[in-house]
Design a protein around this motif. Structure first.
Motif, PDB file in Angstrom:
ATOM      1  N   TYR A 132     -11.349  -0.318   0.475  1.00 10.37           N
ATOM      2  CA  TYR A 132      -9.902  -0.522   0.391  1.00 10.37           C
ATOM      3  C   TYR A 132      -9.119   0.740   0.027  1.00 10.37           C
ATOM      4  CZ  TYR A 132      -5.459  -2.810  -0.239  1.00 10.37           C
ATOM      5  OH  TYR A 132      -4.139  -3.163  -0.105  1.00 10.37           O
ATOM      6  N   THR A 192      -5.200  -8.910   0.849  1.00  9.83           N
ATOM      7  CA  THR A 192      -6.107  -8.462   1.906  1.00  9.83           C
ATOM      8  C   THR A 192      -7.405  -9.252   1.894  1.00  9.83           C
ATOM      9  OG1 THR A 192      -5.189  -6.220   1.829  1.00  9.83           O
ATOM     10  CG2 THR A 192      -7.347  -6.474   2.846  1.00  9.83           C
ATOM     11  N   ASP A 237      -8.372   2.702   3.052  1.00  9.76           N
ATOM     12  CA  ASP A 237      -7.354   2.077   3.885  1.00  9.76           C
ATOM     13  C   ASP A 237      -5.955   2.343   3.345  1.00  9.76           C
ATOM     14  OD1 ASP A 237      -6.695   0.175   6.117  1.00  9.76           O
ATOM     15  OD2 ASP A 237      -5.830  -0.951   4.445  1.00  9.76           O
ATOM     16  N   SER A 238      -5.817   2.378   2.019  1.00 12.54           N
ATOM     17  CA  SER A 238      -4.510   2.675   1.412  1.00 12.54           C
ATOM     18  C   SER A 238      -4.025   4.065   1.800  1.00 12.54           C
ATOM     19  CB  SER A 238      -4.598   2.560  -0.115  1.00 12.54           C
ATOM     20  OG  SER A 238      -4.807   1.226  -0.514  1.00 12.54           O
ATOM     21  N   SER A 259      -3.029   4.090   5.519  1.00  7.10           N
ATOM     22  CA  SER A 259      -1.724   3.461   5.746  1.00  7.10           C
ATOM     23  C   SER A 259      -0.590   4.409   5.388  1.00  7.10           C
ATOM     24  CB  SER A 259      -1.611   2.170   4.928  1.00  7.10           C
ATOM     25  OG  SER A 259      -2.546   1.210   5.364  1.00  7.10           O
ATOM     26  N   ARG A 316      -6.819 -12.808   2.987  1.00  3.98           N
ATOM     27  CA  ARG A 316      -6.727 -12.855   4.448  1.00  3.98           C
ATOM     28  C   ARG A 316      -8.095 -12.670   5.093  1.00  3.98           C
ATOM     29  NH1 ARG A 316      -4.304  -7.589   7.075  1.00  3.98           N
ATOM     30  NH2 ARG A 316      -6.371  -6.911   6.393  1.00  3.98           N
ATOM     31  N   ALA A 317      -8.917 -11.785   4.520  1.00  7.01           N
ATOM     32  CA  ALA A 317     -10.176 -11.388   5.155  1.00  7.01           C
ATOM     33  C   ALA A 317     -11.188 -12.521   5.228  1.00  7.01           C
ATOM     34  CB  ALA A 317     -10.786 -10.198   4.406  1.00  7.01           C
ATOM     35  N   CYS A 336       1.453  -0.695  11.418  1.00  9.33           N
ATOM     36  CA  CYS A 336       1.841  -0.213  10.096  1.00  9.33           C
ATOM     37  C   CYS A 336       3.291   0.267  10.077  1.00  9.33           C
ATOM     38  CB  CYS A 336       0.918   0.917   9.645  1.00  9.33           C
ATOM     39  SG  CYS A 336      -0.747   0.373   9.191  1.00  9.33           S
ATOM     40  N   GLY A 392      -2.264  -4.233  -3.222  1.00  9.79           N
ATOM     41  CA  GLY A 392      -2.366  -5.086  -2.043  1.00  9.79           C
ATOM     42  C   GLY A 392      -3.764  -5.592  -1.760  1.00  9.79           C
ATOM     43  N   TRP A 402     -13.647  -5.102   2.858  1.00  6.94           N
ATOM     44  CA  TRP A 402     -12.440  -4.617   2.187  1.00  6.94           C
ATOM     45  C   TRP A 402     -12.691  -4.202   0.745  1.00  6.94           C
ATOM     46  CZ3 TRP A 402      -8.783  -2.843   4.901  1.00  6.94           C
ATOM     47  CH2 TRP A 402      -8.544  -3.349   6.183  1.00  6.94           C
ATOM     48  N   GLN A 451       0.821  -1.211   0.000  1.00  2.00           N
ATOM     49  CA  GLN A 451       0.000   0.000   0.000  1.00  2.00           C
ATOM     50  C   GLN A 451       0.856   1.262   0.000  1.00  2.00           C
ATOM     51  OE1 GLN A 451      -2.465  -0.695   3.494  1.00  2.00           O
ATOM     52  NE2 GLN A 451      -4.245  -0.954   2.190  1.00  2.00           N
TER      53      GLN A 451
END
Length: 265
Positions: A191, A235, A194-195, A198, A238-239, A96, A231, A187, A2
């Motif tokens: 997303y 994500t 979130d980028s 981060s 994983r989610a 992070c 990314g 997500w 990210q």
């Protein structure tokens, strides 16, 4: 990926290069604050979820949360995220910063000597004060509030579809699949936010950064919209399993405690 999207060609390239340069330990940077972030966030989120469902019931003049429709339950989840963000932001900030220290160094940023969660917390408190621990809070709210609408909305809608032929409580399989769907919905919906979050939390470690809107427009202007989705694949991968396990644990624990309380009475 990210924060430094041009440094890696993709998920596998990032994984392999991280392993080669930092070893297996490099893939686990930020584990402790990540665990703290998830434990604290979900504890507050699900505690407040029940409270917010009752609040929505009260506002709408309903007697019981079971009368709420899926979008009304999603609204309650969205409200609950306002509170969970307060405990999530500081721990996610530390996570992070731990995860991107190698990239910060090779990108030429100086003064990145802190390698443990506690040393990072101490450095933030020393240089930025208590408010520094909440760097990126507005961006966290911008992600969490709409994100958890889709999170709980996706979960409840999936439960309704998969369990529509039964009047019983949804079984473990239905809960697991629906939890994964809810995590993916979260997500996929937020997303890009979130980028930006981060970037703000990581790059502010080296120099002051603008707020969410300034950072968002700068990324769009200099790197394009595709960068905001760097990314996304790992994500979502994983989610799905993590949120499937989360909802399964939540529902089974709630049912066990409800049954125990009923037997005690």
């Amino acid at each position: 990926m990210q924060t430094f999207p041009s440094m890696y060609r993709g998920f596998m390239d990032c994984s392999v290069r991280t392993y080669r340069t930092e070893g297996l330990r490099g893939l686990y940077h930020g584990t402790v604050p990540a665990l703290l972030a998830n434990v604290s966030e979900n504890a507050v989120l699900f505690a407040c979820y029940g409270f917010c469902q009752n609040l929505v019931c009260h506002v709408l003049g309903m007697q019981d949360p079971s009368q709420l429709r899926n979008y009304q339950k999603a609204t309650a989840g969205s409200l609950a995220s306002v509170f969970s963000s307060l405990v999530l932001c500081p721990t996610e900030l530390v996570k992070c910063r731990m995860q991107t220290q190698h990239e910060m160094r090779i990108s030429g940023y100086k003064g990145i000597p802190h390698s443990t969660p506690w040393s990072i917390v101490c450095h933030i408190l020393k240089t930025e004060g208590v408010c520094g621990l909440f760097r990126g809070l507005s961006s966290t709210w911008l992600r969490e509030i709409p994100g958890y609408f889709f999170f709980f909305g996706g979960y409840e809608l999936s439960i309704s579809i998969l369990n529509r032929s039964s009047r019983d409580q949804p079984g473990a399989f239905v809960v697991t699949v629906s939890g994964g769907v809810g995590g993916a919905c979260f997500w996929l919906s937020v997303y890009p936010v979130d980028s930006v979050k981060s970037r703000i939390q990581v790059l502010s470690m080296a120099s002051p950064t603008g707020g969410f809107l300034i950072s968002f427009l700068h990324i769009l202007k200099t790197e394009g919209i595709a960068t905001l989705y760097s990314g996304l694949m790992p994500t979502v991968i994983r989610a799905f399993p993590s949120n499937a396990a989360l909802f399964l644990a939540y529902e089974m624990t709630k049912r066990t405690l409800t049954k125990w309380s009923y037997n005690q009475n």
